[in-house]
Design a protein around this motif. Sequence first.
Motif, PDB file in Angstrom:
ATOM      1  N   TYR A   1      -1.147   6.374  -0.777  1.00 48.16           N
ATOM      2  CA  TYR A   1      -1.182   5.072  -0.119  1.00 48.16           C
ATOM      3  C   TYR A   1      -2.586   4.475  -0.132  1.00 48.16           C
ATOM      4  N   SER A   2      -2.638   3.124  -0.053  1.00 48.95           N
ATOM      5  CA  SER A   2      -3.935   2.464  -0.193  1.00 48.95           C
ATOM      6  C   SER A   2      -4.281   1.468   0.913  1.00 48.95           C
ATOM      7  N   VAL A   3      -3.436   1.351   1.915  1.00 45.76           N
ATOM      8  CA  VAL A   3      -3.702   0.377   2.975  1.00 45.76           C
ATOM      9  C   VAL A   3      -3.799   1.101   4.320  1.00 45.76           C
ATOM     10  N   ARG A   4      -4.758   0.690   5.143  1.00 45.19           N
ATOM     11  CA  ARG A   4      -4.934   1.288   6.471  1.00 45.19           C
ATOM     12  C   ARG A   4      -3.682   1.097   7.306  1.00 45.19           C
TER      13      ARG A   4
ATOM     14  N   GLY B   1       0.788  -1.229   0.000  1.00 39.82           N
ATOM     15  CA  GLY B   1       0.000   0.000   0.000  1.00 39.82           C
ATOM     16  C   GLY B   1       0.813   1.268   0.000  1.00 39.82           C
TER      17      GLY B   1
ATOM     18  N   THR C   1      -4.394   4.947   4.321  1.00 40.52           N
ATOM     19  CA  THR C   1      -5.214   5.087   3.118  1.00 40.52           C
ATOM     20  C   THR C   1      -5.479   6.553   2.794  1.00 40.52           C
TER      21      THR C   1
END
Length: 181
Positions: free
Chosen positions: A71-74, A9, A77
Amino acid sequence: GYIKGYPPGVRENGGQYTHAALWVAWAFVVLGDGNRAEALFRLLNPIHHADTPGRVERYQVEPYVIAADVYSVRPLTGRGGWTWYTGSAGWMYRLGIEAILGIRRRGDALEIDPCIPEAWSNCAITYRFGEALYCIHIENPEHISRGVKSVELDGRRLLGNHIPLQDDKRRHEVTVQMGKQ
């Protein structure tokens, strides 16, 4: 290589790796799909990552420069990373001017070949060449993404879609009529 050093991410492992995402938008221009190209341009535009207080809180970087990635992940995000990324900034500029608006310098001429959203009925650009100004008005009465029917320079119809440039310190009016030929 170094990509393994980033968690899922983040950076090239992220939801938006800007360099590559801009090339995807350019691919839609090549396909003649101005709707998707402009939608992606808008999505990638950093100002839209920070146009509400909640998005500012999430994005956490400058909204007036290109970030290399989002970014794409907790728990990260939506956060931007590595700003002032000149490579992506250059591609973003070229995507907007050269691909979507279709204005490319070719020697002593401007080539005009827009690929815009069908919903746009018109747009305008001012191009400076030395001390001369070229005020370019693109009209899209048929609401198409691509196709130049005619080009006029100072009221005179040109053959083709190339505008000859002269540094004559004058203001020139260019009218581009989109449509099927």
